[in-house]
Design an enzyme around this catalytic site. Structure first.
Site, mmCIF file in Angstrom:
data_model
loop_
_atom_site.group_PDB
_atom_site.id
_atom_site.type_symbol
_atom_site.label_atom_id
_atom_site.label_comp_id
_atom_site.label_asym_id
_atom_site.label_seq_id
_atom_site.Cartn_x
_atom_site.Cartn_y
_atom_site.Cartn_z
ATOM 1 N N ARG A 1 0.859 -1.180 0.000
ATOM 2 C CA ARG A 1 0.000 0.000 0.000
ATOM 3 C C ARG A 1 0.898 1.235 0.000
ATOM 4 N NH1 ARG A 1 -3.390 -2.710 -1.752
ATOM 5 N NH2 ARG A 1 -5.438 -3.211 -0.919
ATOM 6 N N GLU B 1 -2.376 7.547 -4.891
ATOM 7 C CA GLU B 1 -2.687 6.893 -6.170
ATOM 8 C C GLU B 1 -4.135 7.061 -6.613
ATOM 9 O OE1 GLU B 1 -1.625 2.754 -5.091
ATOM 10 O OE2 GLU B 1 -3.704 2.266 -5.521
HETATM 11 P P1 NAI Z 1 -1.760 -11.404 4.764
HETATM 12 O O1 NAI Z 1 -2.787 -10.948 5.717
HETATM 13 O O2 NAI Z 1 -1.712 -12.833 4.340
HETATM 14 O O3 NAI Z 1 -0.295 -11.031 5.314
HETATM 15 C C1 NAI Z 1 0.020 -9.813 5.923
HETATM 16 C C2 NAI Z 1 1.129 -10.098 6.906
HETATM 17 O O4 NAI Z 1 1.572 -8.834 7.447
HETATM 18 C C3 NAI Z 1 0.678 -10.965 8.101
HETATM 19 O O5 NAI Z 1 1.579 -12.049 8.279
HETATM 20 C C4 NAI Z 1 0.721 -9.995 9.276
HETATM 21 O O6 NAI Z 1 1.077 -10.633 10.504
HETATM 22 C C5 NAI Z 1 1.813 -9.034 8.816
HETATM 23 N N1 NAI Z 1 1.801 -7.784 9.565
HETATM 24 C C6 NAI Z 1 0.741 -7.118 10.092
HETATM 25 N N2 NAI Z 1 1.184 -6.020 10.739
HETATM 26 C C7 NAI Z 1 2.531 -6.002 10.616
HETATM 27 C C8 NAI Z 1 3.547 -5.126 11.064
HETATM 28 N N3 NAI Z 1 3.260 -4.042 11.803
HETATM 29 N N4 NAI Z 1 4.836 -5.396 10.738
HETATM 30 C C9 NAI Z 1 5.138 -6.514 10.019
HETATM 31 N N5 NAI Z 1 4.230 -7.388 9.576
HETATM 32 C C10 NAI Z 1 2.940 -7.124 9.862
HETATM 33 O O7 NAI Z 1 -1.913 -10.432 3.496
HETATM 34 P P2 NAI Z 1 -1.409 -10.701 2.007
HETATM 35 O O8 NAI Z 1 -2.473 -11.363 1.226
HETATM 36 O O9 NAI Z 1 -0.058 -11.278 2.037
HETATM 37 O O10 NAI Z 1 -1.350 -9.191 1.451
HETATM 38 C C11 NAI Z 1 -0.401 -8.244 1.961
HETATM 39 C C12 NAI Z 1 -0.752 -6.869 1.425
HETATM 40 O O11 NAI Z 1 -0.543 -6.838 0.013
HETATM 41 C C13 NAI Z 1 -2.235 -6.464 1.576
HETATM 42 O O12 NAI Z 1 -2.473 -5.902 2.848
HETATM 43 C C14 NAI Z 1 -2.407 -5.455 0.496
HETATM 44 O O13 NAI Z 1 -2.133 -4.192 1.029
HETATM 45 C C15 NAI Z 1 -1.321 -5.796 -0.533
HETATM 46 N N6 NAI Z 1 -1.865 -6.243 -1.819
HETATM 47 C C16 NAI Z 1 -1.469 -5.577 -2.953
HETATM 48 C C17 NAI Z 1 -1.935 -5.951 -4.193
HETATM 49 C C18 NAI Z 1 -1.460 -5.279 -5.450
HETATM 50 O O14 NAI Z 1 -2.020 -5.541 -6.545
HETATM 51 N N7 NAI Z 1 -0.460 -4.430 -5.412
HETATM 52 C C19 NAI Z 1 -2.912 -7.051 -4.326
HETATM 53 C C20 NAI Z 1 -3.205 -7.734 -3.078
HETATM 54 C C21 NAI Z 1 -2.719 -7.308 -1.870
#
Ligand code: NAI
Length: 336
Positions: free
Chosen positions: A234, A263
């Site tokens: 993000r 964005e």
């Molecule tokens: P997920 O929920 O599987 O993984 C997120 C991880 O971040 C979790 O392991 C969580 O414990 C960790 N986390 C939470 N707070 C944290 C912190 N303060 N410091 C370090 N780690 C922390 O989510 P997923 O599916 O892996 O997606 C991650 C991000 O990718 C989403 O939140 C979204 O913003 C972004 N995304 C971007 C896309 C794109 O097209 N550019 C598409 C899909 C998701």
């Protein structure tokens, strides 16, 4: 159910219509995003279907409540653009697509690394112009480099494993440790250590109050000079002004971003014939060592199919009162 689909692009319509081929739901498509100025379009609809740059503030949610909208269906995983507390308070359910294709985003992060490093975008343009000179296209080998992964959920884990395949030393920071990653050779460490020793840092955590502007002046000061930072998560994870200063000083050696703080004003739009209404993105694009893509990391056929299927299923589940708890945001937030 009658559904107002906002921020519609041709591909959204194609994939949603395919997933809704039995016409169980009546989908009405709007090009505009959902925000205060456009919220009245939701009149006479049961549901709104939105994407990453629709803005569901408290005011928008109160207005859709008064219009009798019962459910917000997100065509994405992140929900930082929805005021979840207001939705819960107004008894409007928020459903999302928690996982569609983590590999799509992880592979795009790798594409940004390889392009920035081996300068394939510049080589492509040179050769097209008949310029076969390779001066200033020098890259570095990934094998043996230290890659820091912030957030090892679905996408971060997939990314970490790909980088292990390149022979990188992968370190990670997350509030939860993933044992499968540890078993495959990933080492968890503190955020400070990750900043200090990584050659490449890739962001895969969600945007929360804790992660807002995680990459800022003090954290950039900790990094190795010339570090590469990749953000497919993000935009607000990076303080853009601090990144621009670090690029000017050479502290930040490469920046690859698929997401950007502001964005919503520019991404998903064709602005090629107008002056871009954002000074900072223009400044970023002027650096030879910055690569910007417009939120396309998720954009694969697999992912679009999965997003559309889950979105239509979420609408049907809402109607049948069989919502999957992992797809509902309110419940997750309340549980935390
Ligand atoms: P997920 O929920 O599987 O993984 C997120 C991880 O971040 C979790 O392991 C969580 O414990 C960790 N986390 C939470 N707070 C944290 C912190 N303060 N410091 C370090 N780690 C922390 O989510 P997923 O599916 O892996 O997606 C991650 C991000 O990718 C989403 O939140 C979204 O913003 C972004 N995304 C971007 C896309 C794109 O097209 N550019 C598409 C899909 C998701």
């Amino acid at each position: 159910m009658k559904v107002a689909v906002f921020s519609t692009k041709s591909y959204d319509k194609d994939y949603l219509d395919k997933a809704n081929k039995n016409k169980r739901h009546e989908l009405v498509y709007f090009d505009s995003s959902l925000k205060e100025k456009t919220v009245r379009l939701a009149e006479n609809f049961d549901a709104v279907c939105v994407f990453v740059n629709d803005s569901l503030t408290k005011e928008v949610i109160e207005c859709i409540k008064s219009l009798n909208v019962k459910v917000i269906v997100l065509r994405c995983a992140g929900f930082n653009n929805v005021d979840i507390a207001s939705a819960c308070k107004n008894n409007i359910k928020v459903l999302r697509v928690p996982a569609y294709s983590p590999n799509a985003v992880a592979e795009h992060a790798v594409a940004l690394i390889l392009t920035l490093n081996r300068k394939t975008h510049k080589a492509y343009n040179r050769v097209r112009e008949g310029n076969f000179n390779i001066e200033r296209l020098t890259g570095f080998e990934l094998s043996g480099k230290t890659v820091g992964v912030i957030g090892t959920g679905k996408i971060g884990s997939s990314f970490a494993l790909i980088m292990r395949g390149f022979g990188c030393n992968v370190i990670a920071f997350d509030t939860y440790k993933n044992n499968d990653l540890i078993n495959s050779g990933v080492r968890y460490c503190s955020l400070d250590e990750l900043f200090k020793i990584s050659d490449i840092i890739s962001l895969h955590c969600p945007l929360t109050p804790e992660t807002n502007r995680l990459i800022n002046k003090p954290s950039l000061a900790l990094t190795k000079k010339g570090v590469m930072i990749i953000n497919t998560s993000r935009g607000k994870l990076i303080d853009t002004d601090a990144a621009i200063d670090a690029l000017k000083e050479g502290q930040l050696g490469y920046l690859g971003i698929d997401v950007y703080e502001q964005e919503e004003k520019i991404f998903f739009k064709d602005l090629s014939e107008i002056i871009i209404p954002d000074e900072k993105i223009s400044r970023l694009m002027s650096f030879p060592n910055v690569l910007v893509t417009a939120h396309q990391a998720y954009f694969t056929d697999n992912a679009l199919n999965q997003i559309a299927k889950t979105t239509i299923q979420n609408l049907s589940d809402f109607e049948n009162n069989t919502i999957k708890s992992q797809n509902q945001v309110c419940i997750n937030v309340i549980k935390q």
